[in-house]
Motif scaffolding. Structure first.
Motif, PDB file in Angstrom:
ATOM      1  N   THR A   1       0.827  -1.210   0.000  1.00 57.01           N
ATOM      2  CA  THR A   1       0.000   0.000   0.000  1.00 57.01           C
ATOM      3  C   THR A   1       0.856   1.251   0.000  1.00 57.01           C
ATOM      4  O   THR A   1       1.994   1.249   0.466  1.00 57.01           O
ATOM      5  CB  THR A   1      -0.920   0.039   1.246  1.00 57.01           C
ATOM      6  N   PHE A   2       0.249   2.322  -0.514  1.00 59.44           N
ATOM      7  CA  PHE A   2       0.937   3.614  -0.635  1.00 59.44           C
ATOM      8  C   PHE A   2       0.722   4.448   0.629  1.00 59.44           C
ATOM      9  O   PHE A   2      -0.387   4.494   1.155  1.00 59.44           O
ATOM     10  CB  PHE A   2       0.367   4.354  -1.852  1.00 59.44           C
TER      11      PHE A   2
ATOM     12  N   VAL B   1       6.050   3.032   0.653  1.00 57.53           N
ATOM     13  CA  VAL B   1       5.046   1.991   0.454  1.00 57.53           C
ATOM     14  C   VAL B   1       5.265   0.903   1.505  1.00 57.53           C
ATOM     15  O   VAL B   1       6.387   0.673   1.936  1.00 57.53           O
ATOM     16  CB  VAL B   1       5.108   1.384  -0.974  1.00 57.53           C
TER      17      VAL B   1
ATOM     18  N   ASP C   1       4.895   2.341 -12.075  1.00 57.57           N
ATOM     19  CA  ASP C   1       4.770   2.297 -10.613  1.00 57.57           C
ATOM     20  C   ASP C   1       5.723   3.314  -9.968  1.00 57.57           C
ATOM     21  O   ASP C   1       5.452   3.843  -8.893  1.00 57.57           O
ATOM     22  CB  ASP C   1       5.094   0.901 -10.075  1.00 57.57           C
TER      23      ASP C   1
ATOM     24  N   LEU D   1       4.214   6.651  -9.596  1.00 58.62           N
ATOM     25  CA  LEU D   1       3.334   6.733  -8.430  1.00 58.62           C
ATOM     26  C   LEU D   1       4.159   6.832  -7.140  1.00 58.62           C
ATOM     27  O   LEU D   1       3.808   7.542  -6.205  1.00 58.62           O
ATOM     28  CB  LEU D   1       2.425   5.507  -8.370  1.00 58.62           C
ATOM     29  N   TYR D   2       5.260   6.096  -7.120  1.00 57.16           N
ATOM     30  CA  TYR D   2       6.179   6.078  -5.971  1.00 57.16           C
ATOM     31  C   TYR D   2       6.776   7.467  -5.762  1.00 57.16           C
ATOM     32  O   TYR D   2       6.909   7.953  -4.647  1.00 57.16           O
ATOM     33  CB  TYR D   2       7.259   5.050  -6.301  1.00 57.16           C
TER      34      TYR D   2
ATOM     35  N   VAL E   1      -3.091  10.107  -6.169  1.00 54.17           N
ATOM     36  CA  VAL E   1      -2.819   8.902  -5.382  1.00 54.17           C
ATOM     37  C   VAL E   1      -3.201   9.173  -3.929  1.00 54.17           C
ATOM     38  O   VAL E   1      -3.072  10.299  -3.452  1.00 54.17           O
ATOM     39  CB  VAL E   1      -1.347   8.433  -5.484  1.00 54.17           C
TER      40      VAL E   1
ATOM     41  N   ASP F   1      -3.833   3.188  -0.901  1.00 50.29           N
ATOM     42  CA  ASP F   1      -4.052   2.585  -2.226  1.00 50.29           C
ATOM     43  C   ASP F   1      -3.188   1.333  -2.390  1.00 50.29           C
ATOM     44  O   ASP F   1      -2.001   1.353  -2.044  1.00 50.29           O
ATOM     45  CB  ASP F   1      -3.667   3.561  -3.337  1.00 50.29           C
TER      46      ASP F   1
ATOM     47  N   ARG G   1      -1.063  -1.015  -4.678  1.00 52.41           N
ATOM     48  CA  ARG G   1      -0.301  -0.846  -5.908  1.00 52.41           C
ATOM     49  C   ARG G   1      -0.339  -2.093  -6.795  1.00 52.41           C
ATOM     50  O   ARG G   1      -0.664  -3.180  -6.357  1.00 52.41           O
ATOM     51  CB  ARG G   1       1.164  -0.546  -5.582  1.00 52.41           C
TER      52      ARG G   1
ATOM     53  N   GLY H   1      -4.590  -0.560  -9.776  1.00 54.63           N
ATOM     54  CA  GLY H   1      -3.453  -0.064  -8.984  1.00 54.63           C
ATOM     55  C   GLY H   1      -2.882   1.253  -9.454  1.00 54.63           C
ATOM     56  O   GLY H   1      -1.673   1.439  -9.392  1.00 54.63           O
ATOM     57  N   TYR H   2      -3.705   2.154  -9.895  1.00 53.98           N
ATOM     58  CA  TYR H   2      -3.163   3.401 -10.395  1.00 53.98           C
ATOM     59  C   TYR H   2      -3.670   4.592  -9.586  1.00 53.98           C
ATOM     60  O   TYR H   2      -3.681   4.552  -8.358  1.00 53.98           O
ATOM     61  CB  TYR H   2      -3.376   3.512 -11.914  1.00 53.98           C
TER      62      TYR H   2
END
Ligand code: ZN
Ligand code: ZN
Lengths: 81, 321
Positions: free
Chosen positions: B5-6, B12, B41, B44-45, B52, B56, B58, B128-129
């Motif tokens: 998860t974020f 994460v 990814d 997003l990271y 985001v 969430d 991933r 996962g976005y």
């Protein structure tokens, strides 16, 4: 509409779109915002704007017609609003 | 279940979260056997992509076994499936055109307003976005809920190892489509920027489509070695002036087709790139177009350019399949 909190009336039109682009669904809704103009701004701020809601409902109808369900990203049934 | 998860920029965590269940009739629940980390990814990271949220899940490249199906699913319990990263309904105008990544019905209605305002049209919903694309929980988890499971998932036979089919979930078709969009004709010279997974798949796809020469550009020696091993000629852009080299290698006219497989976080210290980097830091969602601009300079007059992956504003066009 009877039983509604907002005084409103409307109609929904369906017509064929050209060149196999499906059908165009159009909703016209006339309403008297609660609390007049200021009430309408407040409603908008809380995303309870009838124009936005109407647009969302039309999109949901389109989803239901085209896919048989309404898309959601929730992972569990109880999270569905 | 356990899931990645974020929690914030470059934060994460693997956490325990509720198991997914069947919500809509066409859903299936998949138990993940393999999942990959994608270049996107990293966006997003690094929080280069807006929308985001904390918690969430991933991951959009995954495969596994079906453990539960809704009444509208065509999958059966026990089926082994690779799941494409875009969720697609199969019934809308775009799906019927074959432009599945532009599906109208996979991004939940209440999530569509943001991308409509930013890009002109609502985006489809990958796993996962971002919440701009629906906020669907991803597959870097033990289980995932797969909507419209009668359309997307590819059933694969037992006996083929995961590693041979997992890349059907994103990067192989992304590289393939980049090459397909380059409209390669037999004997063409094709230049590919970036030798990451998408670039390497684009190199191989271009060859299968009949390219006479493929020139691969990167600066990581091991990536250049991999590209060379696949039959490409290579340019290290830190040692060679790419534009001049490409002109010389193509008899002065430029490559027939150029493919940008670097995407929105292209590296380098060229002035336009530094400007883009600053823009990106200030404004989450802007893209870095240095490679794109260089590719446009290099391609021969009347030639074709194509991009592997994009999200941003220098070309805010939906890329179809
Ligand atoms: Zn990916
Ligand atoms: Zn669709």
């Amino acid at each position: 509409m009877d039983g509604s909190e907002i005084e409103a009336e409307g109609k929904v039109l369906f017509r064929d779109a050209p060149a196999g682009h499906g059908s165009v669904d159009e909703a016209t809704i006339a309403y008297r915002p609660q609390g007049g103009t200021v009430g309408h701004w407040i409603a908008k701020a809380f995303r309870a704007d009838p124009r936005l809601q109407g647009r969302h409902e039309l999109k949901r109808l389109k989803m239901l017609v085209e896919t048989g369900e309404i898309a959601t990203s929730v992972n569990r049934r109880e999270e569905r609003t | 279940m356990r899931a990645l998860t974020f929690h914030g920029t470059r934060d994460v965590r693997v956490e325990t979260v509720p198991d997914p269940e069947i919500v809509n009739p066409r859903d299936a629940i998949i138990e993940i056997t393999s999942t990959a980390i994608c270049g996107s990814d990293l966006h997003l990271y690094d929080v280069v992509i807006p929308g985001v949220q904390k918690g969430d899940i991933r991951g959009h490249e995954f495969m596994g076994r079906v453990v539960e199906t809704g009444p509208g699913s065509t999958l059966r319990k026990g089926d082994r499936v690779v799941v494409p990263f875009t969720i697609l309904c199969g019934g809308c105008f775009f799906c019927q055109l074959g432009q599945f990544s532009a599906c109208d019905n996979s991004n939940p209605v209440e999530k569509q307003d943001a991308s409509e305002a930013a890009y002109g049209h609502a985006m489809a919903g990958p796993f996962g976005y971002s919440h701009l694309t629906g906020g669907y929980p991803g597959g870097q988890a033990q289980y995932v809920r797969v909507p419209f499971s009668d359309v997307g998932p590819i059933v694969v036979p037992d006996g083929v190892p995961d590693e041979q089919v997992l890349f059907l979930s994103d990067i192989l078709p992304t590289g393939w489509m980049a090459a397909e969009n380059a409209e390669i004709r037999p004997g063409d010279t094709v230049a590919v920027w970036g030798c990451g997974p998408v670039g390497l798949f684009a190199v191989q796809s271009a060859m299968i489509m009949g390219a006479g020469r493929v020139i691969a550009i990167d600066h990581h020696p091991h990536r250049l070695d991999l590209a060379r091993g696949l039959g490409a000629e290579v340019i290290d852009h830190t040692r060679t002036h790419v534009l001049e080299a490409l002109m010389e290698m193509s008899g002065g006219i430029g490559p027939d087709a150029v493919i940008d497989a670097v995407g929105i976080e292209s590296h380098g210290f060229a002035p336009d790139n530094m400007l883009d980097t600053i823009k990106q830091k200030l404004l989450s969602g802007a893209d870095r177009g240095h490679v794109l601009r260089m590719a446009l300079m290099a391609v021969r007059k009347g030639g074709c350019r194509s991009r592997g992956s994009m999200a941003g504003w220098s070309t805010p066009s939906p890329s179809g399949r």
